[in-house]
Motif scaffolding. Sequence first.
Motif, PDB file in Angstrom:
ATOM      1  N   GLY A 577       0.783  -1.234   0.000  1.00 17.37           N
ATOM      2  CA  GLY A 577       0.000   0.000   0.000  1.00 17.37           C
ATOM      3  C   GLY A 577       0.811   1.278   0.000  1.00 17.37           C
ATOM      4  N   ARG A 578       2.019   1.246  -0.565  1.00 18.70           N
ATOM      5  CA  ARG A 578       2.872   2.440  -0.576  1.00 18.70           C
ATOM      6  C   ARG A 578       2.517   3.312  -1.776  1.00 18.70           C
ATOM      7  N   VAL A 579       1.306   3.923  -1.728  1.00 24.04           N
ATOM      8  CA  VAL A 579       0.766   4.668  -2.873  1.00 24.04           C
ATOM      9  C   VAL A 579       1.629   5.871  -3.220  1.00 24.04           C
ATOM     10  N   GLU A 580       2.059   6.596  -2.239  1.00 24.08           N
ATOM     11  CA  GLU A 580       2.782   7.837  -2.508  1.00 24.08           C
ATOM     12  C   GLU A 580       4.086   7.564  -3.248  1.00 24.08           C
ATOM     13  N   GLU A 581       4.848   6.549  -2.793  1.00 20.67           N
ATOM     14  CA  GLU A 581       6.104   6.252  -3.486  1.00 20.67           C
ATOM     15  C   GLU A 581       5.835   5.721  -4.889  1.00 20.67           C
ATOM     16  N   LEU A 582       4.764   4.954  -5.029  1.00 22.89           N
ATOM     17  CA  LEU A 582       4.397   4.468  -6.362  1.00 22.89           C
ATOM     18  C   LEU A 582       4.100   5.657  -7.285  1.00 22.89           C
ATOM     19  N   ARG A 583       3.342   6.662  -6.752  1.00 22.77           N
ATOM     20  CA  ARG A 583       2.982   7.829  -7.562  1.00 22.77           C
ATOM     21  C   ARG A 583       4.232   8.610  -7.973  1.00 22.77           C
ATOM     22  N   GLN A 584       5.142   8.751  -7.032  1.00 28.73           N
ATOM     23  CA  GLN A 584       6.374   9.480  -7.342  1.00 28.73           C
ATOM     24  C   GLN A 584       7.188   8.759  -8.421  1.00 28.73           C
ATOM     25  N   ARG A 585       7.276   7.464  -8.310  1.00 33.33           N
ATOM     26  CA  ARG A 585       8.061   6.709  -9.288  1.00 33.33           C
ATOM     27  C   ARG A 585       7.359   6.696 -10.649  1.00 33.33           C
ATOM     28  N   ALA A 586       6.017   6.623 -10.633  1.00 38.64           N
ATOM     29  CA  ALA A 586       5.267   6.657 -11.892  1.00 38.64           C
ATOM     30  C   ALA A 586       5.441   8.012 -12.584  1.00 38.64           C
ATOM     31  N   ASP A 587       5.356   9.072 -11.798  1.00 44.76           N
ATOM     32  CA  ASP A 587       5.507  10.416 -12.375  1.00 44.76           C
ATOM     33  C   ASP A 587       6.913  10.648 -12.906  1.00 44.76           C
ATOM     34  N   ALA A 588       7.869   9.864 -12.383  1.00 46.30           N
ATOM     35  CA  ALA A 588       9.247  10.007 -12.850  1.00 46.30           C
ATOM     36  C   ALA A 588       9.521   9.126 -14.070  1.00 46.30           C
ATOM     37  N   GLY A 589       8.473   8.458 -14.566  1.00 48.53           N
ATOM     38  CA  GLY A 589       8.623   7.679 -15.795  1.00 48.53           C
ATOM     39  C   GLY A 589       8.784   6.179 -15.603  1.00 48.53           C
ATOM     40  N   ASP A 590       8.585   5.675 -14.397  1.00 48.00           N
ATOM     41  CA  ASP A 590       8.707   4.237 -14.136  1.00 48.00           C
ATOM     42  C   ASP A 590       7.403   3.560 -14.578  1.00 48.00           C
ATOM     43  N   VAL A 591       7.453   2.842 -15.708  1.00 44.18           N
ATOM     44  CA  VAL A 591       6.224   2.244 -16.255  1.00 44.18           C
ATOM     45  C   VAL A 591       5.676   1.150 -15.340  1.00 44.18           C
ATOM     46  N   PHE A 592       6.562   0.422 -14.663  1.00 41.45           N
ATOM     47  CA  PHE A 592       6.093  -0.625 -13.765  1.00 41.45           C
ATOM     48  C   PHE A 592       5.348  -0.032 -12.570  1.00 41.45           C
ATOM     49  N   ALA A 593       5.868   1.066 -12.055  1.00 40.90           N
ATOM     50  CA  ALA A 593       5.183   1.740 -10.965  1.00 40.90           C
ATOM     51  C   ALA A 593       3.829   2.284 -11.438  1.00 40.90           C
ATOM     52  N   ALA A 594       3.777   2.800 -12.685  1.00 40.50           N
ATOM     53  CA  ALA A 594       2.517   3.305 -13.226  1.00 40.50           C
ATOM     54  C   ALA A 594       1.487   2.186 -13.337  1.00 40.50           C
ATOM     55  N   MET A 595       1.923   1.026 -13.790  1.00 42.85           N
ATOM     56  CA  MET A 595       1.000  -0.112 -13.916  1.00 42.85           C
ATOM     57  C   MET A 595       0.447  -0.515 -12.553  1.00 42.85           C
ATOM     58  N   ARG A 596       1.337  -0.689 -11.571  1.00 40.34           N
ATOM     59  CA  ARG A 596       0.882  -1.135 -10.248  1.00 40.34           C
ATOM     60  C   ARG A 596       0.078  -0.056  -9.531  1.00 40.34           C
ATOM     61  N   LEU A 597       0.392   1.246  -9.791  1.00 34.59           N
ATOM     62  CA  LEU A 597      -0.389   2.331  -9.198  1.00 34.59           C
ATOM     63  C   LEU A 597      -1.817   2.314  -9.742  1.00 34.59           C
ATOM     64  N   ALA A 598      -1.947   2.126 -11.069  1.00 37.84           N
ATOM     65  CA  ALA A 598      -3.285   2.077 -11.661  1.00 37.84           C
ATOM     66  C   ALA A 598      -4.082   0.918 -11.065  1.00 37.84           C
ATOM     67  N   ASP A 599      -3.456  -0.240 -10.912  1.00 38.22           N
ATOM     68  CA  ASP A 599      -4.141  -1.394 -10.314  1.00 38.22           C
ATOM     69  C   ASP A 599      -4.571  -1.086  -8.887  1.00 38.22           C
ATOM     70  N   LEU A 600      -3.686  -0.444  -8.145  1.00 43.21           N
ATOM     71  CA  LEU A 600      -3.965  -0.146  -6.744  1.00 43.21           C
ATOM     72  C   LEU A 600      -5.118   0.850  -6.625  1.00 43.21           C
ATOM     73  N   LEU A 601      -5.168   1.861  -7.512  1.00 41.89           N
ATOM     74  CA  LEU A 601      -6.255   2.843  -7.478  1.00 41.89           C
ATOM     75  C   LEU A 601      -7.592   2.176  -7.786  1.00 41.89           C
ATOM     76  N   VAL A 602      -7.578   1.221  -8.726  1.00 39.57           N
ATOM     77  CA  VAL A 602      -8.816   0.498  -9.033  1.00 39.57           C
ATOM     78  C   VAL A 602      -9.248  -0.325  -7.824  1.00 39.57           C
ATOM     79  N   ASP A 603      -8.288  -1.057  -7.223  1.00 36.84           N
ATOM     80  CA  ASP A 603      -8.616  -1.908  -6.080  1.00 36.84           C
ATOM     81  C   ASP A 603      -9.207  -1.098  -4.933  1.00 36.84           C
ATOM     82  N   ARG A 604      -8.752   0.146  -4.796  1.00 38.02           N
ATOM     83  CA  ARG A 604      -9.225   0.980  -3.685  1.00 38.02           C
ATOM     84  C   ARG A 604     -10.394   1.879  -4.082  1.00 38.02           C
ATOM     85  N   GLY A 605     -10.864   1.731  -5.333  1.00 41.26           N
ATOM     86  CA  GLY A 605     -12.030   2.505  -5.779  1.00 41.26           C
ATOM     87  C   GLY A 605     -11.768   3.985  -5.947  1.00 41.26           C
ATOM     88  N   ARG A 606     -10.514   4.364  -6.165  1.00 43.21           N
ATOM     89  CA  ARG A 606     -10.186   5.803  -6.284  1.00 43.21           C
ATOM     90  C   ARG A 606     -10.289   6.204  -7.753  1.00 43.21           C
TER      91      ARG A 606
END
Length: 772
Positions: A577-606
């Motif tokens: 559940g480390r959403v903030e670090e995932l968001r930071q890494r996704a915004d920095a261009g980490d595609v894997f972090a972007a994928m897992r962040l999107a999954d996490l947002l769906v799982d949490r209904g955000r």
Amino acid sequence: MVFAEQPPNSSHSLDPTTVHTLPELAAAFDELRGIRSYTELIKAAQKLPPREGRRPALSKATLNSLVSKAESVPGPDTVITFLTVCGVHGPDQDPWLAAWERVRTRHLRRPADARRVRETDPRLLGVHASIQVEPDADDLPPYVPRDFDAELRTAITAAAGTGGMVLLSGGSSVGKTRALFETARAVLPEWWLLHPADAAGVRAFAQAPAPRTVIWLDELQRYLDQPGGLPAGLMRDLLAAGVVVLATLWPDEVTIRSAPRVSGEDDSHAEDREILKLSRIIDVPGVFSTEERRRAGQLVGDRRIQIALEHADPGVTQVLAAGPELIRRWRHGPARDCYGQAVITAALDARRVGAQEPLTVAYLTAAAPAYLTPAQRATAAPDWFAKAISYATMPVQGAASCLIPVPAEMGRIAGFLTADYLHQTARTIRRTAALPDQVWQALITHHHPQDRRRLTDNAERRGQLEHTITLYRRSAGDGDTLAAAQLAHLLVEQGRVEDLRQRAHDGDEYAATRLATFLTEQDRTEQLRQWTDDEMAVDLLVEQGQIEEAITLLRQRVGAGDTSASLRLAGLLAAHGRVEELRQRADAGDVFAAMRLADLLVDRGRLEELRQRADAGDHNAAIRLADLLVDRGREEELRQRADASDGLAAIRLADLLVEHGREEELRQRIDAGDTFATGRLADLLAAQDREDELRKLADTGDVPAAGRLARWLAEHGREEELRQRSDAGDVSAAVQLVDLLSGQNRIDDLEGEVRAGTFNAAARLAQIRRLA
């Protein structure tokens, strides 16, 4: 009861053992009939008492077929009736019935290396040679009928009916092998007998079992302990095929191998236990009963049996096999023969701790001095070993010897085995005696590889840790993964971390795993990073719940450019559940972090945050948002996003319309310029074989529709139309045409397409020729 008069010597002068074919059997029966007429034989048969509820009968046609025509093999009742009215009764019928059996089964396949039971030499099956007290006497004395013979005969007869396994359990030299052979010869004389050299031979026969075959497994433990052993399922298959398995086993082996599994311990005898459950086990006493001794006493023609009966302490069979003499030679020989006794003890101790293969001269030479006093070693003659081997291998009373030479080839000895009776006695006498360290060293240096597992287990049970580790190292070096795992476990138990680290450094994955686990449990994370593979370290840190340390290690690997670490880090952050670090890494261009962040947002209904990221150009968020809108039935928002040039939303909307059969709305979107809808409509038309509409859509210049039309034409074998569209410049049709020709291996046509300049034809032709 009156029978036709028997011509002189009619049955006694004939030899049914020479009969092998149906004409030979008919001729022998005719000769046995002599001058008796058919009428005399028929009348005699009518006077016979009923047998099993049926009155025996003969007819002229039956007799004519029996002794003249030889067109078919007669039934057993007919043969028994004929023999009886010809004056052949009781045991005298056995050789005739054996001849009939031989003829009846002549067509059956003979297993490789098999012999008829009656033709087999009992000595080759494991029957011990007998003591010799008179020159030119047979190897074996007459067989003394045993009290359990009737039970054994019944068991083998039953096994012959449907397939079965009969096992005699008794100590060495108690007569179990002789009894088993004599009964098999009486009950199954014409069956094939196969005596496999090893377990692999049994497994090979099981691939294509031959009917009416006896498999002889004397000393069953030798087969069970070999690599691969005898799987219980294989034995079930053999018995189901009608095979009879005859085996012997010592009582303590039966006890050990049939004992229930001890909870928490390896079940090393699981297969053996199942095999013993399949067996009819008959116990063989160690000594003769009063009745057996009485029967033996009636065999006055053999001096050996009389000598055996004079011994009150050892059993009759043991004396016949020279068992007590072997013990005296080993333990109570003259002092000058101490070297021979030491060699025998070295061999017995080796077998006691698991050495089943022939013991080499090198081992015996190295181990025997451990059983001698300093004075005996100091005064040994240069030829001490040669004299010791001569003493150990000298036959006692013309029968057995303490050590048995095993040939490698003519004139060369591979090694030596110990006499079974001596081994069984030594296991009791020396049960608690520790092997000298010199003997363990000799075994490690000179053992046979097939004995290594047993030697290792015995060394470990006896607390010989250094020797155990050495043996495990050798097995692991030979590729034994189980030994490598057990070695790693033992090194951890002994706290030998440096040895474990060295093995891990040399590429032993089991050592690496155990080392990492040990260091993690000891909270020695820094050493873990230094000594193990990073990925393994991460696995073990996570397993131990040290998530922060695992994430830190992964961050370091990502910083060093390790792409696989990015994937693992994103997964670990999402899992915790480390959403903030995932968001930071996704915004920095980490595609894997972007994928897992999107999954996490769906799982949490955000949904709102997911929508914001999609609108900001996050491709992974756009994919998950489109899927989510479909799953939640938010079609209007999906359409709005599609109309706003969200390609992923357009694709999912087109899929949704096709799925619900809303073709008209799909066409409206095509008219509005939705190219994704065009492709899905083409798929729909092709699936419904609406050829004209599909062609019309393709002819508008729509590339997806043209591609789908080309695939449809290829699927329906419409080669000519494919060629026409290819000639007109349709690249999709050209590709499908080339695939069709190459799939049919039409080289000449492909060469024509190459000359015509068809797209991709030259590349596909070159590929086919390269593979050819």
